[in-house]
Design an enzyme around this catalytic site. Structure first.
Site, PDB file in Angstrom:
ATOM      1  N   ASP A   1       0.984  -1.287   0.208  1.00 19.77           N
ATOM      2  CA  ASP A   1      -0.186   0.202  -0.148  1.00 19.77           C
ATOM      3  C   ASP A   1       0.828   1.479  -0.261  1.00 19.77           C
ATOM      4  OD1 ASP A   1      -1.865  -1.510   0.048  1.00 19.77           O
ATOM      5  OD2 ASP A   1      -2.116  -1.847   2.554  1.00 19.77           O
TER       6      ASP A   1
HETATM    7  N1  URA Z   1      -1.377  -6.069   3.906  1.00 22.68           N
HETATM    8  C1  URA Z   1      -2.161  -4.639   3.679  1.00 22.68           C
HETATM    9  O1  URA Z   1      -2.671  -4.591   4.322  1.00 22.68           O
HETATM   10  N2  URA Z   1      -1.125  -3.763   3.340  1.00 22.68           N
HETATM   11  C2  URA Z   1       0.121  -4.127   2.849  1.00 22.68           C
HETATM   12  O2  URA Z   1       0.775  -3.092   2.052  1.00 22.68           O
HETATM   13  C3  URA Z   1       0.826  -5.349   3.043  1.00 22.68           C
HETATM   14  C4  URA Z   1      -0.195  -6.218   2.771  1.00 22.68           C
END
Ligand code: URA
Length: 231
Positions: free
Chosen positions: A100
């Site tokens: 993310d």
């Molecule tokens: N899980 C999440 O919620 N975000 C990420 O970036 C990776 C795994």
């Protein structure tokens, strides 16, 4: 392969720039200056030099990036992308998987589609380890629910995940799949919230903690071999 294609793929400039290097008599193949950039070379056996320095031909490139927050895991977009942090000019690089925008840590950048596919295919159960800062403490009951395979929003069942509580508001979470926002949704299902999220490992590849956020480096041969190992 054509000399200009090889050098352009390896990040030595565009084909036009490579043509200029040839005209300037800066490139040699097996010790002989080559002035024509469309010359054919045997990338596996010929020794190519630029200004006398050997050009090491590698079919694929592999980099470890310590992703900072604020970058999206994509090759293009109208927001800063992780590729803006890798000014290598090597053809076809892309991030292997997604973190993310606000997630930090280990991201593999490569142009090896087969390896990326093997690492991301759900059937291969490749481990990803995250260091998770949480709003509230993670309890023993939470650890048990995660180990059994927690159901997140929309009724989606996650694969069993190992959770190691590090301290009051930090835990290590090891997943064997990569659903969208999975860690955040898991914590929400536990009536908790992710405050910080950092990936520290993928398969046997561990984030090099000497890399500052935003920095990257090529993988060593050993690290590449670990990623390619079949389990
Ligand atoms: N899980 C999440 O919620 N975000 C990420 O970036 C990776 C795994």
């Amino acid at each position: 392969m054509r000399l200009d294609r090889l050098l352009a793929n390896m990040g030595y400039g565009t084909r036009t720039e490579v043509k200029k290097l040839c005209r300037e008599r800066r490139i040699a193949v097996n010790g002989t200056i080559v002035t024509k950039s469309d010359a054919k070379v045997d990338e596996e056996h010929d020794t190519i030099t630029l200004d006398g320095v050997p050009v090491l031909y590698e079919k694929y490139s592999y980099f470890m990036l310590n992703k900072p927050a604020g970058y999206i895991s994509a090759t293009e977009g109208n927001q800063p992308t992780v590729m803006d942090l890798i000014p290598e000019g090597i053809k076809g690089l892309f991030p292997c998987g997604r973190l993310d925008k606000d997630t930090t840590g280990l991201l593999l950048i490569t142009n090896d589609g087969d390896l990326a596919h093997a690492l991301l295919a759900p059937k291969n159960n490749v481990e990803k380890e995250y260091l998770v800062g949480t709003e509230k403490p993670v309890t023993e009951a939470d650890v048990k629910r995660l180990a059994e395979g927690i159901t997140i929003d929309g009724g989606v069942r996650c694969k069993p995940a190992e959770c190691i509580v590090e301290n009051e508001k930090t835990c290590r979470l090891i997943l064997r799949e990569g659903k969208f926002h999975e860690v955040k949704r898991m914590l929400e299902a536990l009536d908790n919230r992710v405050v910080t999220l950092k990936r520290v490992r993928m398969k046997q590849l561990v984030l090099d903690e000497t890399l500052a956020e935003g920095d990257y480096r090529p993988l060593t041969e050993e690290e590449t071999a670990l990623l390619k190992e079949s389990e």
